[in-house]
Design a protein around this motif. Structure first.
Motif, PDB file in Angstrom:
ATOM      1  N   THR A   8       0.832  -1.204   0.000  1.00  0.00           N
ATOM      2  CA  THR A   8       0.000   0.000   0.000  1.00  0.00           C
ATOM      3  C   THR A   8       0.866   1.253   0.000  1.00  0.00           C
ATOM      4  O   THR A   8       0.577   2.211  -0.721  1.00  0.00           O
ATOM      5  N   LEU A   9       1.928   1.262   0.785  1.00  0.00           N
ATOM      6  CA  LEU A   9       2.847   2.412   0.808  1.00  0.00           C
ATOM      7  C   LEU A   9       3.434   2.682  -0.574  1.00  0.00           C
ATOM      8  O   LEU A   9       3.453   3.824  -1.038  1.00  0.00           O
ATOM      9  N   VAL A  14       3.210   5.846  -5.819  1.00  0.00           N
ATOM     10  CA  VAL A  14       3.175   5.980  -7.276  1.00  0.00           C
ATOM     11  C   VAL A  14       1.848   6.588  -7.735  1.00  0.00           C
ATOM     12  O   VAL A  14       1.818   7.446  -8.615  1.00  0.00           O
ATOM     13  N   MET A  15       0.758   6.155  -7.126  1.00  0.00           N
ATOM     14  CA  MET A  15      -0.567   6.548  -7.614  1.00  0.00           C
ATOM     15  C   MET A  15      -1.031   7.913  -7.117  1.00  0.00           C
ATOM     16  O   MET A  15      -1.893   8.530  -7.752  1.00  0.00           O
ATOM     17  N   ASN A  16      -0.518   8.397  -6.012  1.00  0.00           N
ATOM     18  CA  ASN A  16      -0.989   9.677  -5.478  1.00  0.00           C
ATOM     19  C   ASN A  16      -0.804  10.830  -6.472  1.00  0.00           C
ATOM     20  O   ASN A  16      -1.745  11.594  -6.706  1.00  0.00           O
ATOM     21  N   ASN A  62      -6.679   4.046   2.519  1.00  0.00           N
ATOM     22  CA  ASN A  62      -6.498   2.741   1.884  1.00  0.00           C
ATOM     23  C   ASN A  62      -6.267   1.604   2.867  1.00  0.00           C
ATOM     24  O   ASN A  62      -6.720   0.489   2.625  1.00  0.00           O
ATOM     25  N   VAL A  63      -5.575   1.858   3.943  1.00  0.00           N
ATOM     26  CA  VAL A  63      -5.342   0.779   4.917  1.00  0.00           C
ATOM     27  C   VAL A  63      -6.670   0.328   5.542  1.00  0.00           C
ATOM     28  O   VAL A  63      -6.982  -0.863   5.517  1.00  0.00           O
ATOM     29  N   PRO A  64      -7.516   1.249   6.058  1.00  0.00           N
ATOM     30  CA  PRO A  64      -8.812   0.794   6.571  1.00  0.00           C
ATOM     31  C   PRO A  64      -9.711   0.216   5.472  1.00  0.00           C
ATOM     32  O   PRO A  64     -10.429  -0.754   5.708  1.00  0.00           O
ATOM     33  N   PHE A  65      -9.661   0.809   4.265  1.00  0.00           N
ATOM     34  CA  PHE A  65     -10.472   0.279   3.168  1.00  0.00           C
ATOM     35  C   PHE A  65     -10.145  -1.196   2.946  1.00  0.00           C
ATOM     36  O   PHE A  65     -11.043  -2.035   2.885  1.00  0.00           O
ATOM     37  N   GLN A  66      -8.850  -1.506   2.819  1.00  0.00           N
ATOM     38  CA  GLN A  66      -8.457  -2.893   2.556  1.00  0.00           C
ATOM     39  C   GLN A  66      -8.801  -3.806   3.737  1.00  0.00           C
ATOM     40  O   GLN A  66      -9.233  -4.939   3.532  1.00  0.00           O
ATOM     41  N   LEU A 109     -12.798   9.974   4.380  1.00  0.00           N
ATOM     42  CA  LEU A 109     -11.372  10.130   4.088  1.00  0.00           C
ATOM     43  C   LEU A 109     -11.157  10.460   2.610  1.00  0.00           C
ATOM     44  O   LEU A 109     -10.282  11.248   2.270  1.00  0.00           O
ATOM     45  N   ASP A 110     -11.971   9.887   1.753  1.00  0.00           N
ATOM     46  CA  ASP A 110     -11.863  10.172   0.324  1.00  0.00           C
ATOM     47  C   ASP A 110     -12.249  11.617   0.019  1.00  0.00           C
ATOM     48  O   ASP A 110     -11.617  12.272  -0.814  1.00  0.00           O
TER      49      ASP A 110
END
Length: 189
Positions: A8-9, A14-16, A62-66, A109-110
């Motif tokens: 995720t990190l 890369v995606m941010n 993303n961490v809580p989402f996953q 968060l989004d």
């Protein structure tokens, strides 16, 4: 857990920047007309840090989402498919519901991440904010000032509708290949 966190990190690193550019191009009355033009203008006017202004918020989302996504999927599989056999219908339903629950739970968060990425001038000027927002606490405060608690759930339906087929497809493809490869390996023995 460590592998997932590191993945995720790296993924978000890369995606941010790509998300920043995408969101700025999607803004109503966006001043940007191309990806390269957006990158150049943001780099010149706001600096390299603008591409990572929402990075910690992205990770925090993303961490809580996953986690929610995987836990929900596994719980649903326990009820829909307790023998854990290949069952496309259970994989699709559990995947879609897991994605919907995770998307709805992480929408606040989004919303904050989107505000940090776009630095929406209309929103900021309505609160007499000059300069740029930075950090999750600042974004949370600004979203609350702009829309109260309902402001944190703007776009929740679209986010859920987007995630449901995405996660349903991902899980059904994953489970298919797991089944196919396991069956193929057993037949070879």
């Amino acid at each position: 857990g460590i592998a997932g966190s590191v993945a995720t990190l790296l993924h978000d690193a890369v995606m941010n920047p790509a998300e920043v550019v995408k969101q700025r191009l999607q803004m109503f009355n966006s001043p940007y007309t191309s990806v390269l033009g957006c990158v150049r203008t943001v780099q010149r006017t706001e600096g390299f840090g603008a591409f990572y202004r929402s990075y910690t918020t992205q990770l925090t989302m993303n961490v809580p989402f996953q986690a929610i996504h995987f836990i929900t999927y596994e719980l649903l599989q326990e009820h829909l498919n307790p023998h854990r056999q290949y069952n496309p219908r259970s994989h699709i339903v559990a995947g879609a519901v897991a994605g919907a629950v995770a998307a709805a739970a992480t929408t606040p968060l989004d919303v904050c991440k989107t505000l940090l990425n776009t630095q929406e001038n209309t929103a900021l000027s309505s609160l007499n904010i000059r300069g740029h927002l930075s950090g999750m606490a600042n974004a949370f405060s600004t979203v609350y000032q702009l829309g109260g608690l309902p402001g944190f759930f703007k776009g929740v339906q679209a986010r859920v509708i987007y995630q449901m087929p995405s996660t349903a497809i991902a899980w059904s493809v994953y489970e298919f290949f797991k089944y196919f490869l396991t069956k193929h390996a057993l037949e070879k023995k």
